[in-house]
Each structure stands twice: as C-alpha cells, then as structure tokens.
Design an enzyme around this catalytic site. Sequence first.
Site, PDB file in Angstrom:
ATOM      1  N   LYS A   1      -3.003  23.833  16.010  1.00 39.00           N
ATOM      2  CA  LYS A   1      -3.002  25.075  15.247  1.00 39.00           C
ATOM      3  C   LYS A   1      -3.423  24.946  14.066  1.00 39.00           C
ATOM      4  O   LYS A   1      -3.999  26.133  13.413  1.00 39.00           O
ATOM      5  CB  LYS A   1      -1.522  25.333  15.527  1.00 39.00           C
ATOM      6  CG  LYS A   1      -0.956  25.471  16.936  1.00 39.00           C
ATOM      7  CD  LYS A   1      -1.378  26.418  17.961  1.00 39.00           C
ATOM      8  CE  LYS A   1      -0.790  26.180  19.144  1.00 39.00           C
ATOM      9  NZ  LYS A   1      -0.851  27.397  20.012  1.00 39.00           N
TER      10      LYS A   1
ATOM     11  N   ARG B   1       7.425  24.352  16.599  1.00 42.97           N
ATOM     12  CA  ARG B   1       6.747  24.747  15.316  1.00 42.97           C
ATOM     13  C   ARG B   1       7.859  25.103  14.274  1.00 42.97           C
ATOM     14  O   ARG B   1       8.801  25.970  14.733  1.00 42.97           O
ATOM     15  CB  ARG B   1       5.637  25.756  15.441  1.00 42.97           C
ATOM     16  CG  ARG B   1       4.489  24.832  16.028  1.00 42.97           C
ATOM     17  CD  ARG B   1       3.156  25.856  16.119  1.00 42.97           C
ATOM     18  NE  ARG B   1       3.629  26.684  17.270  1.00 42.97           N
ATOM     19  CZ  ARG B   1       3.926  28.172  17.226  1.00 42.97           C
ATOM     20  NH1 ARG B   1       4.146  28.804  16.014  1.00 42.97           N
ATOM     21  NH2 ARG B   1       4.385  28.843  18.217  1.00 42.97           N
TER      22      ARG B   1
ATOM     23  N   ASP C   1      -5.564  27.591  25.450  1.00 41.29           N
ATOM     24  CA  ASP C   1      -4.812  28.066  24.142  1.00 41.29           C
ATOM     25  C   ASP C   1      -5.723  28.379  22.870  1.00 41.29           C
ATOM     26  O   ASP C   1      -5.303  29.165  22.592  1.00 41.29           O
ATOM     27  CB  ASP C   1      -4.021  26.626  23.795  1.00 41.29           C
ATOM     28  CG  ASP C   1      -3.094  27.043  22.755  1.00 41.29           C
ATOM     29  OD1 ASP C   1      -2.277  27.852  23.049  1.00 41.29           O
ATOM     30  OD2 ASP C   1      -2.590  26.139  21.733  1.00 41.29           O
TER      31      ASP C   1
ATOM     32  N   HIS D   1      -6.466  32.567  19.294  1.00 38.67           N
ATOM     33  CA  HIS D   1      -5.397  31.975  20.075  1.00 38.67           C
ATOM     34  C   HIS D   1      -5.441  32.379  21.832  1.00 38.67           C
ATOM     35  O   HIS D   1      -4.516  33.240  22.046  1.00 38.67           O
ATOM     36  CB  HIS D   1      -3.883  32.064  19.780  1.00 38.67           C
ATOM     37  CG  HIS D   1      -2.635  31.683  20.201  1.00 38.67           C
ATOM     38  ND1 HIS D   1      -1.561  31.934  19.980  1.00 38.67           N
ATOM     39  CD2 HIS D   1      -2.544  30.474  20.778  1.00 38.67           C
ATOM     40  CE1 HIS D   1      -0.688  31.186  20.687  1.00 38.67           C
ATOM     41  NE2 HIS D   1      -1.275  30.062  21.015  1.00 38.67           N
TER      42      HIS D   1
ATOM     43  N   TYR E   1       6.713  16.499  15.624  1.00 37.57           N
ATOM     44  CA  TYR E   1       6.647  17.590  16.747  1.00 37.57           C
ATOM     45  C   TYR E   1       5.221  17.952  16.941  1.00 37.57           C
ATOM     46  O   TYR E   1       4.691  18.553  16.024  1.00 37.57           O
ATOM     47  CB  TYR E   1       7.654  18.756  16.722  1.00 37.57           C
ATOM     48  CG  TYR E   1       7.227  19.562  17.776  1.00 37.57           C
ATOM     49  CD1 TYR E   1       7.397  19.475  19.256  1.00 37.57           C
ATOM     50  CD2 TYR E   1       6.492  20.738  17.313  1.00 37.57           C
ATOM     51  CE1 TYR E   1       6.825  20.573  20.249  1.00 37.57           C
ATOM     52  CE2 TYR E   1       5.924  21.829  18.291  1.00 37.57           C
ATOM     53  CZ  TYR E   1       6.153  21.390  19.662  1.00 37.57           C
ATOM     54  OH  TYR E   1       5.878  22.434  20.665  1.00 37.57           O
TER      55      TYR E   1
ATOM     56  N   SER F   1       2.817  32.023  22.092  1.00 34.57           N
ATOM     57  CA  SER F   1       3.181  30.602  22.508  1.00 34.57           C
ATOM     58  C   SER F   1       4.144  30.841  23.819  1.00 34.57           C
ATOM     59  O   SER F   1       4.948  31.759  23.591  1.00 34.57           O
ATOM     60  CB  SER F   1       3.963  29.792  21.591  1.00 34.57           C
ATOM     61  OG  SER F   1       2.850  29.358  20.403  1.00 34.57           O
TER      62      SER F   1
ATOM     63  N   CYS G   1       4.075  32.020  26.834  1.00 34.13           N
ATOM     64  CA  CYS G   1       3.936  33.274  27.538  1.00 34.13           C
ATOM     65  C   CYS G   1       3.169  33.125  28.652  1.00 34.13           C
ATOM     66  O   CYS G   1       2.656  34.165  29.292  1.00 34.13           O
ATOM     67  CB  CYS G   1       3.421  34.425  26.983  1.00 34.13           C
ATOM     68  SG  CYS G   1       4.920  35.163  25.461  1.00 34.13           S
ATOM     69  N   GLY G   2       2.628  32.077  29.154  1.00 36.19           N
ATOM     70  CA  GLY G   2       2.097  31.787  30.504  1.00 36.19           C
ATOM     71  C   GLY G   2       0.466  31.670  30.312  1.00 36.19           C
ATOM     72  O   GLY G   2      -0.056  31.899  31.340  1.00 36.19           O
TER      73      GLY G   2
ATOM     74  N   ARG H   1       7.224  19.318  26.560  1.00 33.25           N
ATOM     75  CA  ARG H   1       5.571  19.546  26.646  1.00 33.25           C
ATOM     76  C   ARG H   1       5.090  18.220  27.596  1.00 33.25           C
ATOM     77  O   ARG H   1       5.509  17.071  27.581  1.00 33.25           O
ATOM     78  CB  ARG H   1       5.059  19.747  25.355  1.00 33.25           C
ATOM     79  CG  ARG H   1       5.590  20.682  24.370  1.00 33.25           C
ATOM     80  CD  ARG H   1       4.627  21.936  24.686  1.00 33.25           C
ATOM     81  NE  ARG H   1       5.127  23.211  24.006  1.00 33.25           N
ATOM     82  CZ  ARG H   1       4.419  24.285  23.921  1.00 33.25           C
ATOM     83  NH1 ARG H   1       3.069  24.220  24.491  1.00 33.25           N
ATOM     84  NH2 ARG H   1       4.901  25.224  23.511  1.00 33.25           N
TER      85      ARG H   1
ATOM     86  N   GLY I   1       2.909  20.628  17.514  1.00 31.85           N
ATOM     87  CA  GLY I   1       2.259  21.856  16.775  1.00 31.85           C
ATOM     88  C   GLY I   1       2.240  21.567  15.229  1.00 31.85           C
ATOM     89  O   GLY I   1       1.298  21.923  14.494  1.00 31.85           O
TER      90      GLY I   1
HETATM   91  O1  SAT Z   1       3.521  23.576  19.426  1.00 26.34           O
HETATM   92  S1  SAT Z   1       2.242  24.083  19.643  1.00 26.34           S
HETATM   93  O2  SAT Z   1       1.983  25.017  18.541  1.00 26.34           O
HETATM   94  O3  SAT Z   1       1.175  23.263  19.709  1.00 26.34           O
HETATM   95  C1  SAT Z   1       2.308  24.863  21.091  1.00 26.34           C
HETATM   96  C2  SAT Z   1       2.350  26.308  20.824  1.00 26.34           C
HETATM   97  O4  SAT Z   1       3.777  26.551  20.202  1.00 26.34           O
HETATM   98  O5  SAT Z   1       1.581  27.227  21.332  1.00 26.34           O
HETATM   99 MN    MN Z   2      -0.592  28.299  21.759  1.00 25.54          MN
END
Ligand code: SAT
Ligand code: MN
Length: 597
Positions: free
Chosen positions: A208, A71, A279, A228, A199, A250, A252-253, A378, A201
């Site tokens: 998002k 992003r 998410d 989120h 890409y 984003s 962080c698990g 991803r 996001g």
């Molecule tokens: O790239 S995304 O925004 O879909 C995933 C993320 O960064 O949380």
């Molecule tokens: Mn996210």
Amino acid sequence: MELTTNKNVLDFVQKYVDLMKPDKVEWIDGSKKQLNELTKIAVSTGEIYKCNQKLLPGCLYHRTAVNDVARVEGRTFICSREQKNAGPTNNWMDPKEAYAKLDAIADGCMKGRTMYIIPFSMGKIGSKFAKYGIELTDSIYVVLNMAIMTRVSAKVLTKLGDSDDFVRGIHSKVKLEEENRYICQFPEDNTIYSLNSGYGGNVLLGKKCFALRIASYQGWKEGWMAEHMLILGVQKPDGDIKYITAAFPSACGKTNLAMLIPPETYTKKGYKVFTVGDDIAWIRRGKGGMLYAVNPENGFFGVAPGTNVKSNPNALATTRKDTIFTNVVYDPKKKTVWWEGLDKNPPKNVLDWKGNKWSGGMVDAEGKIIKGAHPNSRFTAPAKNCPCLSSEFENPKGVPISAIIFGGRRAKAAPLVYEARDWKHGVFVGSIMASETTAAAAGAVGVVRHDPMAMLPFCGYNMADYFQHWLDMGKKVKNKPKIFNVNWFRTDDEGNFLWPGFGDNMRVLDWIIRRCEGVVDAVETPIGYMPKPEDINLDGLDMSVDDLKQILDCDKKVWSAEAEDIENYYRSKFGDTLPKELYAELAKLKKNLRKRA
Ligand code: SAT
Ligand code: MN
C-alpha cells in the site's frame, strides 16, 4: 556483502545504519538458500512456526502482536512539503517535523538486531511499468513476506545501475508501541518510513505504501494511474478474453472476484476466468488508444476467514504450499492452520491467533462464540501457485482494459449493477463510492463511510487533484473502458443477503461484457444504465426475475437522500477545490431524480 556500488543506495543504507545502529547488516538477494537460513533463525527465536511440511510444504505461521493486527489509518501520514498537497482526506505532517520525530524514535532501535536490506521490484524487473525499491527492516517476517509479494532479487540493483530512481523504504518494529506507531509517506522524496508495527499493510512497504500511496503520486506526475483494483480476464467461448479491473475497499471480496469460478451455465459453454491481480493495478495508456493494466505485485495477501473450497477454491489451492499464514488458528501438534469459514470442523485444543489455548465452539462469559482466527488474519501466497493465474500475468505491456468496476459494501441504496453514461459520469460514480468499514483497518466495523475509488486510505496526494487526474486521463484515451458500479452486499430487512455473490457474480460480469460489446440493451435511470432484469442470466440459480428486481432498483427517495449526502461530502471535504465537472454531474443526478419523480 554489499550487492551494489550505487552511491545513492549505499548512502541511503549508511544513513540508517548510523541512526538505527544494527549489530549486523545483511543484503537480501532473494535466493532460496538465504531465505531458508533466515526461516531457520526465525523458527529458532519463535517468531515463526514451520507448518507440517507434508500437508503444507514450505508453509509458515506467524502471530503479530495483539495490538498490531491491521492498517492504522489514524497513524498514517502523507508528508508532502505543502499541506495542501496531502489534501483534505489524508493526515499530514510537515516532512521536517516527521523526519525529526521518527528519527528520534528510530535512534538505536536496531541495537542487538540485524538490518536486512531488501532490493525489490514492483512489476516485472526490466519492464516499462516496473518501479524499484529498497526496504530496510529488522524483521525476518517482513523479508519472507516481501520475497513472496514482490520480486526480491539482486537483479533489481543491476537494473538500477547508478540511478537514484528507487523508493526508499525504512522499517523497524522498534518496540511495537502503539503510541509511537507511524506510517509516513514522503511522496516528493520517494520515501516511506514505518515504525513500531509488524503488521502486513504497515510494513510490507512495497504494497500500500509504495504501490498505491507513492505510486499514485508518481502516476499523477508522470501521466499514469496506480489504483486499488483487481484485474481479471474473462475468456468467452470464442476464445476472446476481455479484461476488467475492479476497485473495492479492503476485505470486500477483491480476491474472491479475481479468482472467481463461473457457475455451470457458463463453464458448460466454455467461459473461463483468469486472475491477473487481486489488489493493485498500475494503468497506462497503450496500443489502440486503450488503457493497459499490470499487477505490480508477485503474490496475494488475502483475508483468510471465509476462504474455503466453495467460496474460493482457487485461493485455497494457492495457499497449500510456500505460504505464510498470519493470525489464524495454529495446531501445534499437527502443525496445521485453521480459520473461521474454512470448514465446519474447527479443531480442538489448539492455539488461537493470540497464542491462547482454544477449541472450536468455545464461548465467552456472555455465551458468545470466541473466534480462533482474527477477522483480518491473512495468507501470503505466491501468485504462481494460483491455478487460474493469467498467462498475461508477466506480460510487461499489461492487459487492455474493457471495463472498470467500482463497488462497495452497501446494505441498501446501491443496486446490483449500473453503468455510467460516459467517462465523466464514471469518475463521478467512483468519487461517490461509500462502503461499510471492515476489519482490514483498525477502528469501528460496519460504519458507512465515503471511500472514493476505494482509495481513501491509499491516495498519496490531494484527492481533488486525483479526481482531476482521472478526468484528464479520460481526455487522453480514445478507447476508454466503460465504467460500472456493483454491489454484492444488498440485504433484506432481516439482514439476509439478496444476491448469492461469489461465482454467481459472473452473471453480472457477463452483462458488463455484453454492454462493452454493445450487444445488450439497458434501461436509463436517474443514476445510469441498469440491466433489464431478464438480461441477467439466472439459469441454475434459485432466484426469480422478481427477486432480482428488488436489487435492480433505483429508489428515488433513497437516492435523493444519497444525493444530499454526496453534496454535503463534496462541499464539506473539498469545497471549491473539487473539479467543476463533478459538481455538474451531481447537479445532473439531482435533476434526473426530480424529472423522473
Ligand atoms: O493490510 S493490507 O493493507 O496490506 C491489506 C488491506 O487492508 O487491503
Ligand atoms: Mn487492498
């Protein structure tokens, strides 16, 4: 063939057909047949590779442009009519100026290309939570990803009828030029306009851009919340399931926590964890004076590196069929994929995420290991593949929330877990979240930045109003969830993690649930309630109560500095616009620190 007679939809499509001038227009009905045909086309042009259909049935592989891997927050804009409605944490552009600028870039951008029109739903089609969108795109990769991440179907148009209540998503790769890359949200127009990226996001506009930026604005206006957050259910031995939502920045698990497998000490007793979402959570008031959450998505767009049979067997299992892999390692002979941390046997003579020849163990001129997969590579996998998917995943009413967790990646300061004293204090705890940056966004990695409620890049309106909305929601809900803060990422002076994390995070969830049930005590500290170390179950873990004490501390010096930093952040970012309740909470924190010093 057009799939609707809805004039609002047709006018919207026509406007961008006239501007972008595609050679062809194709409506997406989401059928397997259509998606297979599009896959064939994308394979023939090299946009997509088909994986080994025996080992990875239905799986595909894609590489983005090298300059287009995350992003781009610096090029993401909230184009509200008034600048003050974007607030101090968002980039703002005047909507007139933004439309003009983006229209100029988009003029004729689909010449020689096909425009795909994707009707999609966030949330179960026809449910009270659901919101509909139409995304226009010139990317088959986007169509195929949207068909996993959202509910793409002609039924969306049937349900929509003649209504104007849909989000307009406009996307084109244009020429993938970084300097002309724009991700613009127009909250008052229900519109998203995204150019020059391919890409995730930035281009899967249901995610998002819609389900957080536009939806957070809708929630503010309509009295609900778009967050989120992951959503999980913990089933206890007596069969009762407690639902928890958790906000982390984003990478962080969240996916790992959402799909956690409890350690043996719990599975033995009959505990189970179910995933509702990894998410995004849309949260509304419901029966029994509680808050209810749904996951508006239909798939997982998870970080590949580090995902393996040990760290997250459920995620790995989810990706074994009908999954799209992006920017991982590809073996063109075997047609398989690999990423760092998948296993200890990196392949040889394969292609890295840039498409260059690569072998595991390769080093650069300075002797540093060259990674094969991009750190933000991803997988896009259907939710229904997930072995631990909750039976409530499709429940149109959502699941009742017992606890809300905030968490960041902090080497120091934040303890393993603490509980807010009440809702107001919980909103304060969320508002002061800070975390080290990750590869999920372009820019430096590992820098601590304020990321309130993990919504910094995703709040579609003024963050001060967003805080107020949180405070107001608390006033309207009788049986509010309890609010907690966790930190799995504390390190010692050598940088070693002090907490094992992953499945062992169940031990913290267990304490959280017992707090919600009122069956375990806590210690009052200046920052909130903390567990007595002996109340965290360490059975089967190579960790002593003394080790645990190290991460269940509230160091007054560190927290006094933290309080100063919060004050600076509040005053410099928000000044007088910040809700007074939050300044009052900060004053309380300072007083507590002085009192107990
Ligand atoms: O790239 S995304 O925004 O879909 C995933 C993320 O960064 O949380
Ligand atoms: Mn996210």
